[in-house]
Design an enzyme around this catalytic site. Structure first.
Site, short mmCIF file in Angstrom:
data_model
loop_
_atom_site.label_atom_id
_atom_site.label_comp_id
_atom_site.label_asym_id
_atom_site.label_seq_id
_atom_site.Cartn_x
_atom_site.Cartn_y
_atom_site.Cartn_z
N LYS A 13 0.65 -0.72 -0.16
CA LYS A 13 -0.56 -0.05 -0.09
C LYS A 13 1.12 1.02 0.26
CE LYS A 13 -2.15 -1.47 3.49
NZ LYS A 13 -0.96 -2.41 4.08
N ARG A 88 -9.61 0.93 8.67
CA ARG A 88 -9.37 -0.90 9.23
C ARG A 88 -10.39 -1.56 10.39
NH1 ARG A 88 -3.34 0.11 9.45
NH2 ARG A 88 -2.31 -1.36 9.55
N ARG A 127 11.53 -5.24 4.42
CA ARG A 127 11.43 -3.77 4.26
C ARG A 127 12.27 -3.23 5.41
NH1 ARG A 127 5.21 -1.86 5.34
NH2 ARG A 127 5.60 -3.13 7.63
N ARG A 161 11.34 -0.84 10.82
CA ARG A 161 9.91 -1.04 11.62
C ARG A 161 10.23 -1.70 12.98
NH1 ARG A 161 5.28 -0.44 8.17
NH2 ARG A 161 3.99 -1.45 10.22
N ARG A 172 -0.57 -8.55 13.85
CA ARG A 172 -1.07 -7.70 13.11
C ARG A 172 -1.46 -8.26 12.07
NH1 ARG A 172 4.48 -5.22 11.07
NH2 ARG A 172 3.08 -4.22 9.30
P1 ADP Z 1 1.98 -2.01 3.25
O1 ADP Z 1 2.33 -0.75 3.04
O2 ADP Z 1 0.94 -3.10 2.65
O3 ADP Z 1 2.33 -2.38 4.41
P2 ADP Z 1 4.38 -1.78 1.77
O4 ADP Z 1 4.79 -0.77 0.64
O5 ADP Z 1 5.18 -0.81 2.85
O6 ADP Z 1 3.27 -2.11 2.50
O7 ADP Z 1 5.53 -3.15 1.08
C1 ADP Z 1 6.26 -3.98 2.01
C2 ADP Z 1 7.42 -3.73 1.57
O8 ADP Z 1 7.17 -4.80 0.14
C3 ADP Z 1 8.63 -3.38 1.29
O9 ADP Z 1 9.85 -3.81 1.17
C4 ADP Z 1 8.19 -2.49 -0.38
O10 ADP Z 1 9.79 -2.63 -0.46
C5 ADP Z 1 8.06 -4.06 -0.76
N1 ADP Z 1 6.82 -4.48 -1.48
C6 ADP Z 1 6.03 -3.73 -2.07
N2 ADP Z 1 4.91 -4.51 -3.25
C7 ADP Z 1 5.51 -5.73 -4.18
C8 ADP Z 1 5.61 -6.61 -4.56
N3 ADP Z 1 5.04 -5.84 -5.15
N4 ADP Z 1 6.76 -6.84 -5.24
C9 ADP Z 1 7.24 -7.26 -4.08
N5 ADP Z 1 8.13 -6.78 -2.77
C10 ADP Z 1 6.69 -5.67 -2.92
P1 ADP Z 2 0.90 -1.95 7.88
O1 ADP Z 2 0.15 -1.55 6.48
O2 ADP Z 2 2.50 -2.88 7.47
O3 ADP Z 2 0.16 -3.36 8.77
P2 ADP Z 2 1.13 0.48 8.82
O4 ADP Z 2 1.95 1.56 9.09
O5 ADP Z 2 -0.20 1.35 7.93
O6 ADP Z 2 1.41 -0.08 8.65
O7 ADP Z 2 0.44 0.31 10.54
C1 ADP Z 2 1.34 0.19 12.35
C2 ADP Z 2 0.52 0.18 13.27
O8 ADP Z 2 -0.31 1.29 12.84
C3 ADP Z 2 -0.76 -1.17 12.94
O9 ADP Z 2 -0.47 -1.92 13.20
C4 ADP Z 2 -1.60 -0.40 13.89
O10 ADP Z 2 -0.80 -0.17 14.86
C5 ADP Z 2 -1.46 1.19 14.17
N1 ADP Z 2 -2.34 1.59 13.07
C6 ADP Z 2 -2.05 2.34 11.93
N2 ADP Z 2 -3.30 2.80 11.15
C7 ADP Z 2 -4.26 2.30 11.82
C8 ADP Z 2 -5.13 2.44 11.89
N3 ADP Z 2 -6.74 2.67 10.68
N4 ADP Z 2 -6.59 2.22 13.01
C9 ADP Z 2 -5.96 1.72 13.96
N5 ADP Z 2 -4.42 1.56 13.89
C10 ADP Z 2 -4.31 1.83 13.22
#
Ligand code: ADP
Ligand code: ADP
Ligand code: ZN
Length: 221
Positions: A13, A88, A127, A161, A172
Site C-alpha cells: 500500500k 481498518r 522492509r 520498523r 498484526r
Molecule cells: P504496506 O504499506 O502495505 O504495509 P509496503 O508498501 O511497505 O506495504 O511494502 C512492504 C515491503 O514489500 C516493502 O519493503 C516494499 O519494498 C516491498 N514490496 C511492495 N510491493 C511489492 C511487490 N509488488 N513485489 C515485491 N515487493 C514489494
Molecule cells: P502495515 O500496513 O504494515 O500494517 P501501518 O503503517 O499501516 O502498517 O500501521 C502500523 C500500525 O499502526 C498498525 O499495526 C496499528 O497498530 C496502527 N494503525 C495504523 N493505522 C491504523 C488505523 N487506521 N486504525 C488503528 N490502528 C492503526
C-alpha cells in the site's frame, strides 16, 4: 480524485501510494506514518499508541478518526488524497463516510491489493526505509540502485520498523483478518471496490492501478 487503498500489512500500500502521489499530484494519507510521528513526539498519546503498535493491535478508533478528520480538511488535500491504512474497522469505515459527506467529498476508487500470506510475511521481513526521506526499500525486491545510498535523496541511513518482527507481525495479521478484511465487503456493496493482483512486481501493480483508474475515467468522460 480520492483513492482508498486496502490490503494486508506488507501488501504494498505504502509503496503504491507514493507512486500514485507522484503520478496524480494527490497526497498520501498514511495513518501508520501519522502514528509513528506521534510516537516519535513522545507525547502521552504517543506513548499509548506505541504500546498498542508494538503489540500488533489497533489504536483506538476515536484517535484515528480525529487524526484523519483533521488532516483531510487541510489545503493540500483539496486536489485529492490516497488513504493508506485507514479505515481498518467498520467503525472507521462508517466515520469516513460521515466525514466525507459532511465535507461534500467522495471516494472515486477503492483499490484492494491481493497477496497471499507467505508473500506478506516475506515483504515485511525485508522492509526498510530511508531515515531521511522515508523512501521504502526491500532486501530482496527493491534494493537501492547504489548499495546503502537512497535513490530519492542520497541519504545513507536506513531504518527498520520496531513492529516488523515475527511476533508482532503474527498479531498484526490476526488483527487484519479479524477487523480489517471484512470491510472490503462494505466497499464492494457500494460498488467501489476494484482488486489488483498484488503478487505481481511493483511496476506491474502500479500499471494495474493506472489501467483501472484510466479505464474508468475514459468511461466517465
Ligand atoms: P504496506 O504499506 O502495505 O504495509 P509496503 O508498501 O511497505 O506495504 O511494502 C512492504 C515491503 O514489500 C516493502 O519493503 C516494499 O519494498 C516491498 N514490496 C511492495 N510491493 C511489492 C511487490 N509488488 N513485489 C515485491 N515487493 C514489494
Ligand atoms: P502495515 O500496513 O504494515 O500494517 P501501518 O503503517 O499501516 O502498517 O500501521 C502500523 C500500525 O499502526 C498498525 O499495526 C496499528 O497498530 C496502527 N494503525 C495504523 N493505522 C491504523 C488505523 N487506521 N486504525 C488503528 N490502528 C492503526
Ligand atoms: Zn531518502
Amino acid at each position: 480524485m480520492n483513492l482508498l487503498l486496502l490490503g494486508p500489512p506488507g501488501a504494498g500500500k505504502g509503496t503504491q501510494a507514493k507512486r500514485l502521489q507522484d503520478n496524480y499530484g494527490i497526497v498520501q494519507l498514511s495513518t501508520g506514518d501519522m502514528l509513528r510521528a506521534v510516537v516519535a513526539s513522545g507525547s502521552d498519546i504517543g506513548e499509548m499508541a506505541k504500546e498498542v503498535m508494538e503489540a500488533g493491535g489497533l489504536v483506538s478508533d476515536d484517535l484515528i478518526i480525529a487524526m484523519i478528520s483533521e488532516r483531510i480538511g487541510e489545503d493540500d488535500c483539496r486536489k485529492g488524497f490516497i488513504l493508506d491504512g485507514f479505515p481498518r474497522t467498520y467503525t472507521q469505515a462508517e466515520a469516513l463516510d460521515a466525514m466525507l459527506g459532511e465535507k461534500g467529498l467522495k471516494l472515486d476508487f477503492v483499490l484492494e491489493i491481493k497477496v497471499d500470506n507467505e508473500a506478506m510475511i516475506k515483504r515485511i521481513a525485508g522492509r526498510f526505509t530511508c531515515a531521511k526521506c522515508g523512501a521504502g526499500y526491500h532486501d530482496e525486491f527493491q534494493r537501492p540502485k547504489v548499495e546503502n545510498v537512497c535513490d530519492e535523496c542520497g541519504g545513507g541511513e536506513f531504518t527498520r520498523r520496531a513492529d516488523d518482527n515475527q511476533e508482532t507481525v503474527r498479531e498484526r495479521l490476526k488483527a487484519y483478518h479479524r477487523q480489517t478484511a471484512p470491510i472490503t465487503a462494505y466497499f464492494a456493496e457500494k460498488g467501489l471496490l476494484k482488486s489488483v493482483d498484488g503478487m505481481a512486481s511493483i511496476d506491474d501493480v502500479t500499471k494495474q492501478f493506472k489501467d483501472t483508474i484510466g479505464a474508468a475515467e475514459s468511461v466517465l468522460t
